[in-house]
Design a protein around this motif. Structure first.
Motif, short mmCIF file in Angstrom:
data_model
loop_
_atom_site.label_atom_id
_atom_site.label_comp_id
_atom_site.label_asym_id
_atom_site.label_seq_id
_atom_site.Cartn_x
_atom_site.Cartn_y
_atom_site.Cartn_z
N THR A 193 57.43 50.71 6.92
CA THR A 193 58.14 49.81 7.82
C THR A 193 57.37 48.50 7.97
O THR A 193 57.95 47.41 7.94
CB THR A 193 58.34 50.46 9.19
N ASP B 90 65.56 40.25 7.89
CA ASP B 90 66.41 41.45 7.87
C ASP B 90 66.26 42.24 6.58
O ASP B 90 67.20 42.88 6.10
CB ASP B 90 67.88 41.06 8.08
N ALA C 288 67.15 46.13 6.48
CA ALA C 288 68.60 46.36 6.56
C ALA C 288 69.26 46.08 5.21
O ALA C 288 70.21 46.77 4.81
CB ALA C 288 69.22 45.50 7.65
N GLU D 185 62.81 50.69 14.68
CA GLU D 185 63.74 50.36 15.76
C GLU D 185 63.81 48.85 16.00
O GLU D 185 64.77 48.37 16.61
CB GLU D 185 63.31 51.07 17.04
N GLN D 186 62.81 48.11 15.56
CA GLN D 186 62.77 46.67 15.77
C GLN D 186 63.42 45.87 14.64
O GLN D 186 63.49 44.65 14.72
CB GLN D 186 61.30 46.23 15.92
N TYR D 187 63.93 46.58 13.61
CA TYR D 187 64.34 45.86 12.41
C TYR D 187 65.77 46.18 11.95
O TYR D 187 66.09 46.06 10.78
CB TYR D 187 63.35 46.14 11.28
N ASN D 188 66.62 46.60 12.90
CA ASN D 188 68.05 46.71 12.62
C ASN D 188 68.34 47.64 11.44
O ASN D 188 69.15 47.33 10.57
CB ASN D 188 68.64 45.31 12.34
N VAL D 189 67.68 48.78 11.40
CA VAL D 189 67.89 49.72 10.31
C VAL D 189 67.65 51.14 10.80
O VAL D 189 66.82 51.37 11.68
CB VAL D 189 66.93 49.39 9.12
N LYS E 276 71.36 48.68 2.89
CA LYS E 276 72.69 48.36 2.38
C LYS E 276 72.77 48.60 0.88
O LYS E 276 73.74 49.18 0.37
CB LYS E 276 73.05 46.91 2.71
#
Length: 393
Positions: free
Chosen positions: A184, A197, A200, A232-236, A204
């Protein structure tokens, strides 16, 4: 003792630091000569609550009086392991609701890689340049540093590498890929956080081709970056999370979590697809449960963010080029490798423990216990600045 240490105990480097430890408490380690060392490393991010935290010690003592090892993993119902797995599930996003408990971070990586292959029926694994995920054969195979692997080849085949934060390389993730394994926050590379991002976008791409995203939370996890897990801090939300180090409050542990749908695959076709004798050990699970409860029920995660800001405020010097990382997972960057070595060794003389990063020679590791006080941070930072002032290039 030092002579016996060098003679009888296998070493990991030609020049170990050889502090002869008497005892440790809170933010300090004490040697047999009575010298105290303020600990800015926490056993390399492992002692989340400092040394001998009373709640961890109590959990260990109480469990040893009930039972210790009784059966290989997964056969008997052992309350500490069940409670730990349930509490993790309650505090992780869906579909991460099932945890396999193992003995270390590198075993968590091994299990995660196997699960990705089993779930997808594919063989290719992708990791990042300058990644570090452990030192067993599978984990070493996905280490992104050839100079550390060459002496141990052949390793796992069908492993490829992408550059962390480089979006062009995401096209290397294809329908052949079983799993993409990333830290992470890249640790040994210099505590490099994802940007723009990035994670994320990796997820995708994995979804587009049917690959699984595995995030290595062995260092960022358990509150170190200000949230329970760094992702949790990285939109994934990854498909598999590997954890270890700080999970046990100073006891040896690892785990990997995924959906029940995926994790069930390790129990059948074949049976015992992953097995461990001591994984989920009741004493270790009790220590881990006490650690997790304390992280969740206290304000230590909020404090980690405040303490990050304090470190960055205090560590100001022309020879400090940057302080990277999140929360209490920090790397102080300096002008040269020689200066980094000087700071680490000089601070040890002064009674402050710092350490190196594996692939970034200009970095000084700062990963203290989450319980470290702001006063102790100020004391340690003063010693760091003093050591820089004493540097003669």
């Amino acid at each position: 003792m030092k002579t016996d240490f060098l003679q009888y105990q296998a070493q990991t480097s030609p020049h170990p630091l050889m502090v002869d430890v008497s005892h440790a408490k809170g933010s300090y380690i004490y040697d047999t000569d009575g010298k105290s060392y303020l600990d800015f490393v926490a056993g390399v991010s492992a002692c989340t609550l400092g040394h001998c935290h009373p709640k961890v010690v109590k959990a260990v003592q109480e469990q040893t009086e009930k039972y210790m090892h009784v059966m290989v993993y997964g056969e008997y119902i052992q309350s500490p392991a069940v409670q730990l797995s349930k509490l993790l599930a309650e505090h992780m996003p869906a579909p991460l609701d099932c945890t396999y408990l193992v003995n270390s971070g590198t075993e968590a990586i091994e299990g995660s890689l196997k699960l990705a292959k089993r779930a997808t029926g594919r063989s290719q694994l992708i990791s990042a340049v300058n990644a570090y995920h452990g030192n067993t054969q599978g984990s070493m195979s996905v280490m992104g540093a050839e100079h550390r692997k060459q002496a141990f080849r052949p390793l796992l085949p069908d492993v490829d590498f992408i550059r962390f934060n480089n979006e062009e390389d995401l096209q290397k993730i294809t329908h052949r890929t079983a799993g993409v394994l990333l830290e992470t926050i890249q640790g040994s590379a210099g505590f490099l956080p994802p940007q723009n991002d990035y994670l994320a976008k990796v997820k995708k791409r994995c979804e587009e081709v049917g690959a699984l995203l595995i995030l290595d939370e062995i260092q960022p996890g358990f509150g170190r970056t200000g949230t329970l897990f760094g992702f949790e801090q990285y939109n994934v939300v990854p498909d598999i999370v590997a954890m270890g180090k700080g999970m046990g409050g100073g006891m040896p542990v690892g785990a990997f979590s995924a959906s029940k749908k995926y994790m069930h695959l390790l129990s059948d076709g074949p049976k015992m697809g992953h097995i461990t004798t001591f994984g989920g050990h009741p004493v270790i699970a009790a220590a881990s449960l006490a650690t997790l409860k304390e992280v969740l029920e206290s304000d230590l995660m909020q404090q980690a963010v405040e303490k990050e800001a304090l470190f960055k405020k205090l560590l100001q010097h022309p020879k400090i080029t940057d302080v990277r990382g999140r929360g209490l997972m920090l790397a102080m960057m300096v002008e040269s490798e020689d200066l980094a070595n000087h700071i680490i060794l000089k601070c040890m003389e002064k009674g402050l423990i710092l350490f190196w990063l594996m692939f970034e020679p200009k970095a000084v590791r700062i990963t203290p216990p989450l319980t470290i006080s702001k006063e102790e941070i100020a004391i340690g930072c003063k010693l760091i600045l003093e050591s820089i002032e004493e540097w003669k290039a």
